[in-house]
Design a protein around this motif. Structure first.
Motif, PDB file in Angstrom:
ATOM      1  N   LEU A 273      -5.583  -3.722   0.485  1.00  0.00           N
ATOM      2  CA  LEU A 273      -5.339  -3.821   1.927  1.00  0.00           C
ATOM      3  C   LEU A 273      -6.653  -3.734   2.699  1.00  0.00           C
ATOM      4  O   LEU A 273      -6.861  -4.484   3.667  1.00  0.00           O
TER       5      LEU A 273
ATOM      6  N   GLN B  84      -5.041   0.847  -2.464  1.00  0.00           N
ATOM      7  CA  GLN B  84      -5.533   0.848  -1.094  1.00  0.00           C
ATOM      8  C   GLN B  84      -6.640  -0.185  -0.897  1.00  0.00           C
ATOM      9  O   GLN B  84      -6.759  -0.782   0.159  1.00  0.00           O
TER      10      GLN B  84
ATOM     11  N   TYR C 124       0.834  -1.204   0.000  1.00  0.00           N
ATOM     12  CA  TYR C 124       0.000   0.000   0.000  1.00  0.00           C
ATOM     13  C   TYR C 124       0.869   1.255   0.000  1.00  0.00           C
ATOM     14  O   TYR C 124       0.582   2.213  -0.720  1.00  0.00           O
TER      15      TYR C 124
END
Length: 182
Positions: A123, A120, A113
């Motif tokens: 994650l 993003q 990330y």
């Protein structure tokens, strides 16, 4: 047979009046001369909600039911996972399931990330899936059949240092477990 009763709220009554409906609650009684009310399924099985203890009726062919009182999803036939299937990332029937969360896996996700912030969502999904499945949590941070508390502490420290969107993803996963206890 006792089936959970729906208790109407004042808001529901106001909504129905706004829509022009004169009937605020569902009438469970059946009459032979009323053809506008759909007929009730003949064979319902009665079960008890794991969360609130209400009696709920459901068809015998379903694998889960949603409580009409507290909205908890109750599984009738839980998926049994073993440590081997968790490590391989497969569920029953060979379906793909995320592997359990480890400190190394979390660190790798955070590093990915930080290198590529546009990813993003990966994650977030990892946190939501890992904390949203009790089977995964049972096998997360396990070393030699015991939970490594130091790894759990380090993982929470890493997660809490991330932006709020990741903490919300973890909390959303935990909420899934709370709504589907078993």
């Amino acid at each position: 047979m006792v089936v959970s009763q729906f208790f109407s709220s004042p808001l529901r009554t106001l909504k129905n009046k706004a829509r022009g409906s004169t009937r605020a609650t569902h009438d469970c009684s059946s009459s032979d001369d009323d053809t506008s009310t759909p007929s009730r399924p003949a064979a319902l099985t009665t079960g008890t909600c794991l969360c609130c203890g209400s009696k709920v009726g459901f068809p015998p062919t379903v694998s889960c039911f949603k409580c009409t009182i507290c909205d908890t999803i109750n599984d009738l036939r839980p998926v049994q996972r073993t440590e081997k299937t968790c490590a391989e990332g497969t569920g029953s029937g060979g379906s793909a399931v995320a592997p359990p969360l480890t400190l190394e896996r979390l660190k790798a996700g955070v590093q990915a990330y930080r290198r590529h912030p546009e990813k993003q969502g990966l994650l977030e999904a990892m946190l939501r899936e890992s904390f949203g499945c009790w089977e995964l949590l049972n096998f997360s941070f396990v070393v030699e059949n015991e939970i490594n508390v130091d790894e759990v502490h380090a993982a929470y420290k890493i997660i809490l240092a991330l932006p709020p969107v990741f903490i919300r993803a973890m909390m959303a996963g935990v909420e899934q477990i709370l709504r589907r206890p078993g």
